[in-house]
Design a protein around this motif. Structure first.
Motif, PDB file in Angstrom:
ATOM      1  N   TRP A 239      17.208 -14.656  29.638  1.00 25.78           N
ATOM      2  CA  TRP A 239      17.431 -13.600  28.356  1.00 25.78           C
ATOM      3  C   TRP A 239      15.998 -13.257  28.511  1.00 25.78           C
ATOM      4  O   TRP A 239      15.754 -11.870  27.323  1.00 25.78           O
ATOM      5  CB  TRP A 239      17.200 -14.777  27.333  1.00 25.78           C
ATOM      6  N   ASP A 240      14.770 -13.622  28.857  1.00 29.53           N
ATOM      7  CA  ASP A 240      13.161 -13.334  28.188  1.00 29.53           C
ATOM      8  C   ASP A 240      13.396 -11.776  29.439  1.00 29.53           C
ATOM      9  O   ASP A 240      11.965 -11.124  28.265  1.00 29.53           O
ATOM     10  CB  ASP A 240      12.952 -14.388  28.266  1.00 29.53           C
ATOM     11  N   VAL A 241      13.220 -12.268  30.035  1.00 30.74           N
ATOM     12  CA  VAL A 241      13.348 -10.658  30.926  1.00 30.74           C
ATOM     13  C   VAL A 241      14.042 -10.087  30.551  1.00 30.74           C
ATOM     14  O   VAL A 241      13.396  -8.883  30.714  1.00 30.74           O
ATOM     15  CB  VAL A 241      12.947 -11.153  32.253  1.00 30.74           C
ATOM     16  N   LEU A 242      15.144  -9.951  30.629  1.00 32.50           N
ATOM     17  CA  LEU A 242      16.140  -8.941  30.479  1.00 32.50           C
ATOM     18  C   LEU A 242      16.048  -8.230  28.926  1.00 32.50           C
ATOM     19  O   LEU A 242      15.634  -6.985  28.928  1.00 32.50           O
ATOM     20  CB  LEU A 242      17.241  -9.597  30.118  1.00 32.50           C
ATOM     21  N   LEU A 243      15.435  -8.670  28.001  1.00 36.39           N
ATOM     22  CA  LEU A 243      14.887  -8.216  26.498  1.00 36.39           C
ATOM     23  C   LEU A 243      14.275  -7.327  26.285  1.00 36.39           C
ATOM     24  O   LEU A 243      14.184  -7.021  25.661  1.00 36.39           O
ATOM     25  CB  LEU A 243      15.531  -9.695  25.582  1.00 36.39           C
ATOM     26  N   TYR A 244      13.013  -8.391  27.433  1.00 38.76           N
ATOM     27  CA  TYR A 244      11.567  -7.196  27.260  1.00 38.76           C
ATOM     28  C   TYR A 244      11.654  -6.105  27.796  1.00 38.76           C
ATOM     29  O   TYR A 244      11.422  -5.020  27.670  1.00 38.76           O
ATOM     30  CB  TYR A 244      10.762  -8.461  28.104  1.00 38.76           C
ATOM     31  N   GLU A 245      12.411  -6.628  28.779  1.00 40.62           N
ATOM     32  CA  GLU A 245      13.143  -4.686  29.706  1.00 40.62           C
ATOM     33  C   GLU A 245      13.916  -4.012  28.755  1.00 40.62           C
ATOM     34  O   GLU A 245      13.454  -2.580  29.006  1.00 40.62           O
ATOM     35  CB  GLU A 245      14.085  -5.423  30.670  1.00 40.62           C
ATOM     36  N   LEU A 246      14.560  -5.003  28.333  1.00 42.74           N
ATOM     37  CA  LEU A 246      15.704  -3.832  27.470  1.00 42.74           C
ATOM     38  C   LEU A 246      14.207  -2.699  26.373  1.00 42.74           C
ATOM     39  O   LEU A 246      14.911  -1.788  25.538  1.00 42.74           O
ATOM     40  CB  LEU A 246      17.043  -4.458  27.065  1.00 42.74           C
ATOM     41  N   LEU A 247      14.120  -3.817  25.652  1.00 43.38           N
ATOM     42  CA  LEU A 247      12.576  -3.329  24.999  1.00 43.38           C
ATOM     43  C   LEU A 247      11.614  -2.362  24.878  1.00 43.38           C
ATOM     44  O   LEU A 247      11.327  -1.253  24.576  1.00 43.38           O
ATOM     45  CB  LEU A 247      11.503  -4.411  24.331  1.00 43.38           C
ATOM     46  N   LYS A 248      12.257  -1.803  26.921  1.00 48.04           N
ATOM     47  CA  LYS A 248      10.946  -0.789  26.771  1.00 48.04           C
ATOM     48  C   LYS A 248      11.308   0.595  26.489  1.00 48.04           C
ATOM     49  O   LYS A 248      10.019   1.582  26.275  1.00 48.04           O
ATOM     50  CB  LYS A 248      10.363  -0.834  28.474  1.00 48.04           C
ATOM     51  N   VAL A 249      11.953   0.829  25.792  1.00 44.92           N
ATOM     52  CA  VAL A 249      12.570   1.981  24.411  1.00 44.92           C
ATOM     53  C   VAL A 249      11.295   1.937  23.575  1.00 44.92           C
ATOM     54  O   VAL A 249      11.128   3.283  23.063  1.00 44.92           O
ATOM     55  CB  VAL A 249      13.890   2.297  24.624  1.00 44.92           C
ATOM     56  N   SER A 250      11.017   0.966  23.148  1.00 52.23           N
ATOM     57  CA  SER A 250      10.209   0.582  21.913  1.00 52.23           C
ATOM     58  C   SER A 250       9.242  -0.093  22.470  1.00 52.23           C
ATOM     59  O   SER A 250       9.237  -0.904  21.752  1.00 52.23           O
ATOM     60  CB  SER A 250      11.580   0.309  21.231  1.00 52.23           C
ATOM     61  N   PRO A 251       7.946   0.524  22.315  1.00 53.86           N
ATOM     62  CA  PRO A 251       6.919  -0.572  23.398  1.00 53.86           C
ATOM     63  C   PRO A 251       6.144  -0.629  22.073  1.00 53.86           C
ATOM     64  O   PRO A 251       5.618  -2.373  22.479  1.00 53.86           O
ATOM     65  CB  PRO A 251       5.870   0.939  23.529  1.00 53.86           C
ATOM     66  N   GLU A 252       6.242  -0.745  21.344  1.00 60.22           N
ATOM     67  CA  GLU A 252       5.818  -1.673  19.900  1.00 60.22           C
ATOM     68  C   GLU A 252       6.857  -3.275  20.253  1.00 60.22           C
ATOM     69  O   GLU A 252       6.035  -3.676  20.102  1.00 60.22           O
ATOM     70  CB  GLU A 252       5.567  -0.856  18.699  1.00 60.22           C
ATOM     71  N   GLU A 253       7.952  -2.700  19.516  1.00 58.59           N
ATOM     72  CA  GLU A 253       8.374  -3.821  18.875  1.00 58.59           C
ATOM     73  C   GLU A 253       8.926  -5.132  21.105  1.00 58.59           C
ATOM     74  O   GLU A 253       8.512  -6.309  20.949  1.00 58.59           O
ATOM     75  CB  GLU A 253      10.218  -3.538  19.595  1.00 58.59           C
ATOM     76  N   GLN A 254       8.787  -4.193  21.883  1.00 61.16           N
ATOM     77  CA  GLN A 254       8.612  -5.111  23.391  1.00 61.16           C
ATOM     78  C   GLN A 254       6.811  -6.019  23.339  1.00 61.16           C
ATOM     79  O   GLN A 254       6.973  -6.790  23.366  1.00 61.16           O
ATOM     80  CB  GLN A 254       8.327  -4.115  25.048  1.00 61.16           C
ATOM     81  N   GLN A 255       5.983  -4.943  22.149  1.00 61.00           N
ATOM     82  CA  GLN A 255       4.773  -5.558  22.500  1.00 61.00           C
ATOM     83  C   GLN A 255       4.537  -6.744  21.806  1.00 61.00           C
ATOM     84  O   GLN A 255       4.028  -7.968  21.717  1.00 61.00           O
ATOM     85  CB  GLN A 255       3.803  -4.690  22.426  1.00 61.00           C
TER      86      GLN A 255
END
Length: 175
Positions: free
Chosen positions: A70-86
């Motif tokens: 779940w963590d890796v998938l979410l992190y990958e999905l958040l790449k469209v929003s680098p700030e949220e991803q960070q």
């Protein structure tokens, strides 16, 4: 030193990846409680490794899914929003489970779709492989010619059963 009559134990490494044991050592450990989720990322980042990719990304025989998936998938999905991803990554690294849970709740539908799509893809691939292997057997390419064919088929059925259970678990999340 080992005393006479004492058993020797040899470790083949991570027992939660029967696919790796089959590929490396030529046997299938059907007692394994889990299997690698088969999610492959081209050029994974350092952050993805810290989130558990690929070492802790498991599907369990009972259909449960490791948190790392779940963590890796979410992190990958958040790449469209680098700030949220960070922010999500920082929460992970600092052990801020509350913030992580908030992100997982907020993006559950997208993560769920991504994971469901992956599981369906692998199940389809396994189905096609099964048809291909059955065709080879029907055409007389039996275990004398391909001695590992029955073992490969058992492996694929083991993985398929785990993925079927994961798919059922996912279905129950939206039941």
């Amino acid at each position: 030193d080992v005393a006479a009559g004492e058993p020797l134990v040899f470790s083949y490494g991570d027992s939660t990846n029967p696919s790796n044991l089959l590929a490396r050592y030529g046997f299938l450990d059907e007692s394994s409680a889990a299997t690698f989720c088969k999610y492959v990322i081209e050029n994974p980042t350092f952050e993805m490794f810290n989130l558990g990719y690929p070492s802790s990304m498991y599907f369990y025989n009972d259909g449960s899914i490791s948190n790392e998936v779940w963590d890796v998938l979410l992190y990958e999905l958040l790449k469209v929003s680098p700030e949220e991803q960070q922010y999500f990554y920082q929460a992970h690294m600092s052990g801020d489970e509350r913030t992580k849970a908030s992100y997982h709740d907020q993006y559950f539908a997208q993560t769920y779709r991504s994971l469901t799509s992956h599981v369906d893809y692998i199940l389809n691939e396994l189905e096609e492989l099964g048809i291909g292997l059955e065709t080879q057997i029907a055409q007389g390419q039996d275990k004398k010619r391909h001695p590992r064919l029955p073992l490969i088929m058992r492996h694929n059925e083991f993985v398929k059963a785990t993925f079927d259970n994961v798919r059922q678990n996912l279905d129950n999340m939206y039941a």
